[in-house]
Design a protein around this motif. Sequence first.
Motif, short mmCIF file in Angstrom:
data_model
loop_
_atom_site.label_atom_id
_atom_site.label_comp_id
_atom_site.label_asym_id
_atom_site.label_seq_id
_atom_site.Cartn_x
_atom_site.Cartn_y
_atom_site.Cartn_z
N ALA A 92 0.92 -1.33 -0.71
CA ALA A 92 -0.48 -0.27 -0.30
C ALA A 92 0.49 1.34 0.03
CB ALA A 92 -0.85 0.19 1.16
N VAL A 93 0.10 2.38 -0.23
CA VAL A 93 1.20 3.67 -0.23
C VAL A 93 0.54 3.91 1.67
CG1 VAL A 93 0.81 5.86 -0.32
CG2 VAL A 93 0.52 3.77 -2.13
N TYR A 94 1.95 3.73 1.84
CA TYR A 94 1.29 4.52 3.32
C TYR A 94 1.92 6.08 4.06
CZ TYR A 94 1.11 -0.66 4.71
OH TYR A 94 1.32 -1.78 5.16
N TYR A 95 0.32 5.95 4.67
CA TYR A 95 0.95 7.72 5.21
C TYR A 95 0.94 7.97 6.56
CZ TYR A 95 -1.59 8.01 0.35
OH TYR A 95 -1.62 8.06 -0.40
N CYS A 96 1.73 8.82 7.27
CA CYS A 96 1.27 10.02 8.41
C CYS A 96 0.78 10.68 8.49
CB CYS A 96 2.50 10.30 8.97
SG CYS A 96 3.65 11.17 8.16
N ALA A 97 -0.03 10.88 9.64
CA ALA A 97 -1.27 11.94 9.77
C ALA A 97 -1.22 12.44 11.29
CB ALA A 97 -2.75 11.73 8.80
N ALA A 98 -1.51 13.65 12.07
CA ALA A 98 -1.88 14.34 12.50
C ALA A 98 -2.89 14.98 12.54
CB ALA A 98 -0.50 14.68 12.94
N ARG A 99 -3.16 15.19 14.41
CA ARG A 99 -4.09 15.90 14.58
C ARG A 99 -3.65 16.68 16.15
NH1 ARG A 99 -7.36 13.43 18.47
NH2 ARG A 99 -7.11 10.89 18.32
N ARG A 100 -4.25 17.41 16.52
CA ARG A 100 -4.31 18.25 18.09
C ARG A 100 -4.88 17.28 18.91
NH1 ARG A 100 -4.10 24.65 19.39
NH2 ARG A 100 -2.56 24.48 21.79
N GLY A 101 -4.23 17.30 20.72
CA GLY A 101 -4.82 16.29 21.08
C GLY A 101 -4.12 15.18 21.88
N GLN A 102 -3.86 15.54 23.17
CA GLN A 102 -3.26 14.39 23.89
C GLN A 102 -3.32 12.67 23.64
OE1 GLN A 102 -4.22 15.82 28.17
NE2 GLN A 102 -3.60 17.63 27.51
N SER A 103 -4.39 12.43 23.11
CA SER A 103 -3.84 11.28 23.11
C SER A 103 -4.73 10.35 21.39
CB SER A 103 -4.93 10.13 24.05
OG SER A 103 -6.26 10.79 23.84
N CYS A 104 -5.03 9.43 21.16
CA CYS A 104 -5.26 8.74 19.85
C CYS A 104 -6.59 9.37 19.98
CB CYS A 104 -4.40 7.31 19.77
SG CYS A 104 -2.29 7.31 19.21
N GLY A 105 -6.98 8.51 21.07
CA GLY A 105 -8.78 8.57 20.99
C GLY A 105 -9.02 7.06 20.38
N SER A 106 -10.20 7.12 21.17
CA SER A 106 -10.87 5.39 20.58
C SER A 106 -11.40 5.53 18.94
CB SER A 106 -12.44 5.37 21.49
OG SER A 106 -13.08 6.81 20.92
N ARG A 107 -11.29 6.51 18.47
CA ARG A 107 -11.62 6.36 17.10
C ARG A 107 -10.80 6.77 16.24
NH1 ARG A 107 -16.57 5.11 16.07
NH2 ARG A 107 -18.61 4.57 17.67
N TRP A 108 -9.42 6.71 16.80
CA TRP A 108 -8.14 7.40 15.84
C TRP A 108 -8.18 6.83 14.68
CZ3 TRP A 108 -5.03 3.70 13.53
CH2 TRP A 108 -4.95 2.56 13.91
N TYR A 109 -8.60 5.61 13.65
CA TYR A 109 -8.59 5.41 13.06
C TYR A 109 -9.47 6.07 11.87
CZ TYR A 109 -13.32 3.25 14.73
OH TYR A 109 -13.56 2.34 15.97
N GLY A 110 -10.19 6.82 11.87
CA GLY A 110 -11.02 7.64 11.94
C GLY A 110 -9.97 8.60 10.64
N VAL A 111 -10.24 9.25 9.36
CA VAL A 111 -9.76 9.71 8.11
C VAL A 111 -9.53 11.04 8.36
CG1 VAL A 111 -8.97 10.56 6.09
CG2 VAL A 111 -9.70 7.99 6.92
#
Length: 127
Positions: A92-111
């Motif tokens: 696959a093509v692998y991407y890194c992504a970032a978002r503000r927040g202190q934790s990944c959260g339960s729905r971290w996989y939401g694009v």
Amino acid sequence: EVRLVESGGGLVQAGGSLRLSCAASGFTHDDYAISWFRQAPGKEREGVSCISRTNGNTVYADSVKGRFTISNENAKNTVYLQMNSLNPEDTAVYYCAARRGQSCGSRWYGVGKYDYWGQGTQVTVSS
């Protein structure tokens, strides 16, 4: 300006390993989480793993648990994805992504939760 730059992709035989890097720059705060996603041809982008830069907590997709390891080197503002025991389904093509927040959260996989994306790096695993 926030930038994420991936590197480390390539061609590897099944059973082999690769280490991806995501170099982050431009953040004005430390509270963010970085995730790795991947997208295979004809498939939706899926979450692979997430790490919180704040506390170092990690989460993984079931498909990569025990094979992939995400880590963070704060001094270099770089997140790594060590991928072992690769199989053709990891292609696959692998991407890194970032978002503000202190934790990944339960729905971290939401694009849609992510504000910043890298350009992607191709990983091809041959059988």
